[in-house]
Design an enzyme around this catalytic site. Sequence first.
Site, PDB file in Angstrom:
ATOM      1  N   GLU A  89      62.170  33.301  36.770  1.00 56.91           N
ATOM      2  CA  GLU A  89      62.730  32.125  37.210  1.00 56.91           C
ATOM      3  C   GLU A  89      62.532  31.653  38.704  1.00 56.91           C
ATOM      4  OE1 GLU A  89      67.076  32.803  36.397  1.00 56.91           O
ATOM      5  OE2 GLU A  89      66.593  32.672  34.137  1.00 56.91           O
ATOM      6  N   ASN A 121      58.235  34.756  33.279  1.00 59.39           N
ATOM      7  CA  ASN A 121      59.214  34.383  32.468  1.00 59.39           C
ATOM      8  C   ASN A 121      59.999  33.229  33.073  1.00 59.39           C
ATOM      9  OD1 ASN A 121      60.702  35.015  29.760  1.00 59.39           O
ATOM     10  ND2 ASN A 121      62.250  35.632  31.454  1.00 59.39           N
ATOM     11  N   HIS A 149      66.873  28.866  25.737  1.00 60.03           N
ATOM     12  CA  HIS A 149      68.127  28.877  25.735  1.00 60.03           C
ATOM     13  C   HIS A 149      68.541  27.439  25.518  1.00 60.03           C
ATOM     14  CE1 HIS A 149      68.861  33.140  27.021  1.00 60.03           C
ATOM     15  NE2 HIS A 149      68.149  32.727  28.236  1.00 60.03           N
ATOM     16  N   GLU A 192      63.992  34.652  25.021  1.00 61.35           N
ATOM     17  CA  GLU A 192      65.440  35.083  25.153  1.00 61.35           C
ATOM     18  C   GLU A 192      66.139  33.775  24.273  1.00 61.35           C
ATOM     19  OE1 GLU A 192      66.755  34.929  29.210  1.00 61.35           O
ATOM     20  OE2 GLU A 192      65.103  36.105  29.810  1.00 61.35           O
ATOM     21  N   ASP A 251      68.370  31.672  22.331  1.00 62.94           N
ATOM     22  CA  ASP A 251      69.555  31.188  21.363  1.00 62.94           C
ATOM     23  C   ASP A 251      69.807  29.906  21.402  1.00 62.94           C
ATOM     24  OD1 ASP A 251      70.389  31.015  24.161  1.00 62.94           O
ATOM     25  OD2 ASP A 251      71.512  32.633  24.503  1.00 62.94           O
TER      26      ASP A 251
HETATM   27  C1  XIL Z   1      72.007  37.309  31.238  1.00 67.74           C
HETATM   28  C2  XIL Z   1      72.841  38.477  30.553  1.00 67.74           C
HETATM   29  O1  XIL Z   1      72.916  38.170  29.213  1.00 67.74           O
HETATM   30  C3  XIL Z   1      74.298  38.490  30.931  1.00 67.74           C
HETATM   31  O2  XIL Z   1      74.721  39.584  30.206  1.00 67.74           O
HETATM   32  C4  XIL Z   1      74.387  38.579  32.619  1.00 67.74           C
HETATM   33  O3  XIL Z   1      75.613  38.591  32.890  1.00 67.74           O
HETATM   34  C5  XIL Z   1      73.542  37.648  33.283  1.00 67.74           C
HETATM   35  O4  XIL Z   1      72.163  37.270  32.666  1.00 67.74           O
HETATM   36  N1  XIL Z   1      68.009  34.295  31.928  1.00 67.74           N
HETATM   37  C6  XIL Z   1      67.664  35.552  32.106  1.00 67.74           C
HETATM   38  C7  XIL Z   1      68.411  36.787  31.474  1.00 67.74           C
HETATM   39  O5  XIL Z   1      66.535  35.702  32.389  1.00 67.74           O
HETATM   40  O6  XIL Z   1      68.210  38.025  32.312  1.00 67.74           O
HETATM   41  C8  XIL Z   1      69.803  36.152  31.815  1.00 67.74           C
HETATM   42  O7  XIL Z   1      70.655  37.232  30.911  1.00 67.74           O
HETATM   43  C9  XIL Z   1      70.127  34.957  30.855  1.00 67.74           C
HETATM   44  C10 XIL Z   1      69.293  33.882  31.693  1.00 67.74           C
END
Ligand code: XIL
Length: 302
Positions: A127, A169, A206, A235, A237
């Site tokens: 990020e 990422n 996401h 990641e 979802d």
């Molecule tokens: C999130 C986790 O799922 C949570 O448990 C934590 O509180 C915050 O981080 N991008 C990412 C992940 O790269 O590491 C994040 O994970 C979600 C967004």
Amino acid sequence: GSTLGSAASGTGRYFGTAVSASRLSDSVYTGILSREFSMITPENEMKIDATEPAQGQFSYGNADRIVSQATSQGARMRGHTLAWYSQQPGWMQSMEGAALRSAMLNHITQVAGHYSGKIYAWDVVNEAFADGGSGARRDSNLQRTGDDWIEAAFRAARAADPNAKLCYNDYNTDDWNQAKTQAVYRMVQDFKSRGVPIDCVGFQSHFNPNSPVPSNYRTTLQNFADLGVDVQITELDIEGSGTAQADNYRTVTNACLAVTRCTGMTVWGIRDTDSWRASATPLLFDGNGQKKAAYTAVLDAL
Ligand code: XIL
């Protein structure tokens, strides 16, 4: 195959999930985990605040527990993450400049070194780009150490674990027509042209009604792959339920399958109740561990 992992394996890919060490004592959770998934990303346990809570004092207990689980079920590991503006320990949050740069590099050397040989791919930098139309880097203490912080991080990671694939990422990099996507693309192109060690790009993915699966998602994955890197969905979802959610999951799965260098996909948790956004019910299993329509859509697509 009859599981996500075996079906993905039949296409030469993996199917992964984020795992929390705190849930490894839940037998419903570990039952699904070991049955379905062939790649594991620690949800929080390899982040900077977890692995170096005090400067120079490294803490690997929870992350090591997840690596042991992976070994016992024959899954591989994605390391997440070595350099990020968020989830920094307090000592790092208050650092700037040359001291921070050297602390970041030492962190990478130590953590990637500790896990050397055990990680399929590292999210070396997470990020680092801003949202919106600027295409700029995200402001952070790491960014303020100088524009070259990202390539310095990748070089340190390569030295510490020469066999791990090294990934950049990010999120909101799925729509090919967004400035953020273009900016990351140009960075990867630049790194490849100058020999900066980068092997892969992770697309967090996401998705929700405000940030839906873009119609050009497959194009984006293919364009990055054409730079000579692997791509992964890291990641995943998707907020929603029922058929609409299942359709979105199918679209994402088919996008990865259409890109030869899309080497695998990972969902960000197992049951809806395990999700960081539980109220969005964004995952493949319900709170009881039952398969949702989205699960069947993914399995059938694979
Ligand atoms: C999130 C986790 O799922 C949570 O448990 C934590 O509180 C915050 O981080 N991008 C990412 C992940 O790269 O590491 C994040 O994970 C979600 C967004």
